[in-house]
Design an enzyme around this catalytic site. Structure first.
Site, PDB file in Angstrom:
ATOM      1  N   CYS A  13     -11.218   2.741   0.058  1.00 25.55           N
ATOM      2  CA  CYS A  13      -9.805   3.038   0.304  1.00 25.55           C
ATOM      3  C   CYS A  13      -9.441   2.218   1.528  1.00 25.55           C
ATOM      4  O   CYS A  13     -10.183   2.235   2.525  1.00 25.55           O
ATOM      5  CB  CYS A  13      -9.612   4.529   0.583  1.00 25.55           C
ATOM      6  SG  CYS A  13      -7.962   4.914   1.207  1.00 25.55           S
ATOM      7  N   THR A  14      -8.343   1.520   1.467  1.00 28.76           N
ATOM      8  CA  THR A  14      -8.006   0.609   2.572  1.00 28.76           C
ATOM      9  C   THR A  14      -7.650   1.339   3.869  1.00 28.76           C
ATOM     10  O   THR A  14      -7.595   0.731   4.932  1.00 28.76           O
ATOM     11  CB  THR A  14      -6.860  -0.341   2.159  1.00 28.76           C
ATOM     12  OG1 THR A  14      -5.746   0.445   1.700  1.00 28.76           O
ATOM     13  CG2 THR A  14      -7.300  -1.282   1.063  1.00 28.76           C
ATOM     14  N   ASP A  59       0.866  -1.194   0.000  1.00 24.96           N
ATOM     15  CA  ASP A  59       0.000   0.000   0.000  1.00 24.96           C
ATOM     16  C   ASP A  59       0.899   1.240   0.000  1.00 24.96           C
ATOM     17  O   ASP A  59       2.126   1.147   0.159  1.00 24.96           O
ATOM     18  CB  ASP A  59      -0.915   0.008   1.235  1.00 24.96           C
ATOM     19  CG  ASP A  59      -1.922   1.163   1.202  1.00 24.96           C
ATOM     20  OD1 ASP A  59      -2.334   1.596   0.105  1.00 24.96           O
ATOM     21  OD2 ASP A  59      -2.284   1.669   2.291  1.00 24.96           O
ATOM     22  N   SER A  60       0.260   2.389  -0.143  1.00 26.46           N
ATOM     23  CA  SER A  60       1.007   3.634  -0.042  1.00 26.46           C
ATOM     24  C   SER A  60       1.402   3.918   1.408  1.00 26.46           C
ATOM     25  O   SER A  60       2.426   4.540   1.665  1.00 26.46           O
ATOM     26  CB  SER A  60       0.133   4.795  -0.531  1.00 26.46           C
ATOM     27  OG  SER A  60      -1.050   4.843   0.239  1.00 26.46           O
ATOM     28  N   GLY A  79      -3.724   8.894  -3.942  1.00 25.81           N
ATOM     29  CA  GLY A  79      -4.928   9.435  -4.589  1.00 25.81           C
ATOM     30  C   GLY A  79      -4.680  10.741  -5.315  1.00 25.81           C
ATOM     31  O   GLY A  79      -5.503  11.197  -6.112  1.00 25.81           O
ATOM     32  N   ASN A  98      -6.759   0.548  -3.157  1.00 23.75           N
ATOM     33  CA  ASN A  98      -7.708   0.732  -4.264  1.00 23.75           C
ATOM     34  C   ASN A  98      -7.154   1.680  -5.318  1.00 23.75           C
ATOM     35  O   ASN A  98      -7.327   1.469  -6.515  1.00 23.75           O
ATOM     36  CB  ASN A  98      -9.029   1.302  -3.756  1.00 23.75           C
ATOM     37  CG  ASN A  98      -9.775   0.363  -2.837  1.00 23.75           C
ATOM     38  OD1 ASN A  98     -10.687  -0.321  -3.244  1.00 23.75           O
ATOM     39  ND2 ASN A  98      -9.390   0.311  -1.568  1.00 23.75           N
ATOM     40  N   SER A  99      -6.494   2.751  -4.864  1.00 23.11           N
ATOM     41  CA  SER A  99      -5.986   3.759  -5.803  1.00 23.11           C
ATOM     42  C   SER A  99      -4.990   3.140  -6.776  1.00 23.11           C
ATOM     43  O   SER A  99      -4.951   3.492  -7.950  1.00 23.11           O
ATOM     44  CB  SER A  99      -5.285   4.895  -5.051  1.00 23.11           C
ATOM     45  OG  SER A  99      -6.104   5.386  -4.025  1.00 23.11           O
TER      46      SER A  99
HETATM   47  N1  DGL Z   1      -4.889   3.026   0.881  1.00 21.94           N
HETATM   48  C1  DGL Z   1      -5.013   3.508  -0.422  1.00 21.94           C
HETATM   49  C2  DGL Z   1      -6.267   3.137  -1.159  1.00 21.94           C
HETATM   50  O1  DGL Z   1      -6.845   2.130  -0.859  1.00 21.94           O
HETATM   51  C3  DGL Z   1      -4.330   4.745  -0.864  1.00 21.94           C
HETATM   52  C4  DGL Z   1      -4.485   6.004  -0.102  1.00 21.94           C
HETATM   53  C5  DGL Z   1      -3.630   7.089  -0.673  1.00 21.94           C
HETATM   54  O2  DGL Z   1      -2.401   6.935  -0.617  1.00 21.94           O
HETATM   55  O3  DGL Z   1      -4.180   8.059  -1.224  1.00 21.94           O
HETATM   56  O4  DGL Z   1      -6.678   3.815  -2.059  1.00 21.94           O
END
Ligand code: DGL
Length: 272
Positions: free
Chosen positions: A183-184, A9-10, A42, A74-75
């Site tokens: 978004c996780t 993930d980010s 995002g 998700n992003s």
């Molecule tokens: N956790 C991420 C998601 O599911 C990314 C959030 C982000 O870095 O903007 O989209």
């Protein structure tokens, strides 16, 4: 038992997926890789996001001989899966917004998608909605502020409840009855969100479904079944790797509490 998996993930959002995976695969060896140097995803340009994620994930997966990759974001998933699958020969599991179950569940035929600005504007997301939420009104809400609030909460900082309320105001004013947390990072704020939105809104995320998919795929691998028959007891480690030079003491503590025994920057030598 299988070899290591990479969960990516980010930031700390993918830990909501890690938690679900641990529930079904408690001894699975995991490497949690997070690109906090480039958070929030995002807001990133799409080509930059694709290139960076593919490089980072492939390098780590090859380095540790991963058996599977989970893009717990998700992003990123709504964008990078084809490019990643073209590079890797192991299974790649992505996380995408739970639009389909939400559309099935909604009595009001009115759902919302709360995700990052990147996810809500993706053509992947639009197609998901067209394909699975045909009979529903779907409202889209994009927020990177909530990503940063989740980061702060997980690192043990005091949650800015007023800011959370302000971010959720348009949702509270809507008549939707089902909200997809696309978004996780957002399941980490779910208790506070539920408190603000009230019981009339059901919150849905993809975490448990992803964990089931991972368990299914790992048990499908022939060598896994072989190892299980042989009663393989080799010690399973949890490693967390970040892309900044340092992380906060609060986040280090939280990762340690979750069982991560090695918590290192990607720039550190000797990652294995
Ligand atoms: N956790 C991420 C998601 O599911 C990314 C959030 C982000 O870095 O903007 O989209």
């Amino acid at each position: 038992m299988s070899g290591p998996i990479v969960i990516f993930d980010s930031g700390i959002g993918g830990l909501s997926i890690f938690d679900e995976i641990r529930k079904v695969l408690p001894t699975q060896e995991c490497c949690y890789l997070f690109d906090n140097a480039r958070l929030p995803y995002g807001e990133l340009e799409e080509s930059v996001l694709i290139q960076g994620c593919v490089e980072l994930i492939c390098e780590q997966a090859l380095r540790i001989g991963a058996e599977l990759v989970v893009v717990a974001c998700n992003s990123a998933s709504t964008l990078v899966l084809p490019a990643l699958r073209a590079q890797l020969s192991i299974p790649v599991v992505g996380v995408v917004p739970a639009i389909k179950p939400a559309a099935k569940l909604s009595q009001a035929r009115h759902i919302g998608l709360l995700a990052t600005p990147g996810t809500i504007k993706r053509s992947y997301t639009r197609e998901l909605i067209e394909q699975f939420a045909g009979g529903c009104k779907v409202d889209l809400f994009g927020s990177s502020e909530l990503v940063m609030l989740a980061e702060a909460k997980l690192a043990g900082e005091k949650l800015d409840f007023k800011l959370l309320e302000a971010q959720l105001k348009p949702i509270k004013e809507s008549s939707l009855d089902t909200l997809v947390l696309g978004c996780t990072h957002f399941p980490i704020l779910a208790p506070e969100m539920q408190q603000i939105l009230g019981d009339g809104v059901t919150l849905l995320d993809s975490g448990a479904a992803i964990a089931q998919r991972v368990a299914y795929l790992l048990n499908e691998l022939p060598q896994v079944r072989g190892d299980e028959r042989a009663g393989n007891n080799r010690q399973k480690t949890l490693t967390a790797i970040y892309t900044t030079e340092e992380i906060s003491a609060g986040l280090t503590t939280r990762l340690a509490e979750k069982g991560f025994t090695t918590i290192v920057s990607r720039s550190s030598a000797n990652l294995g």
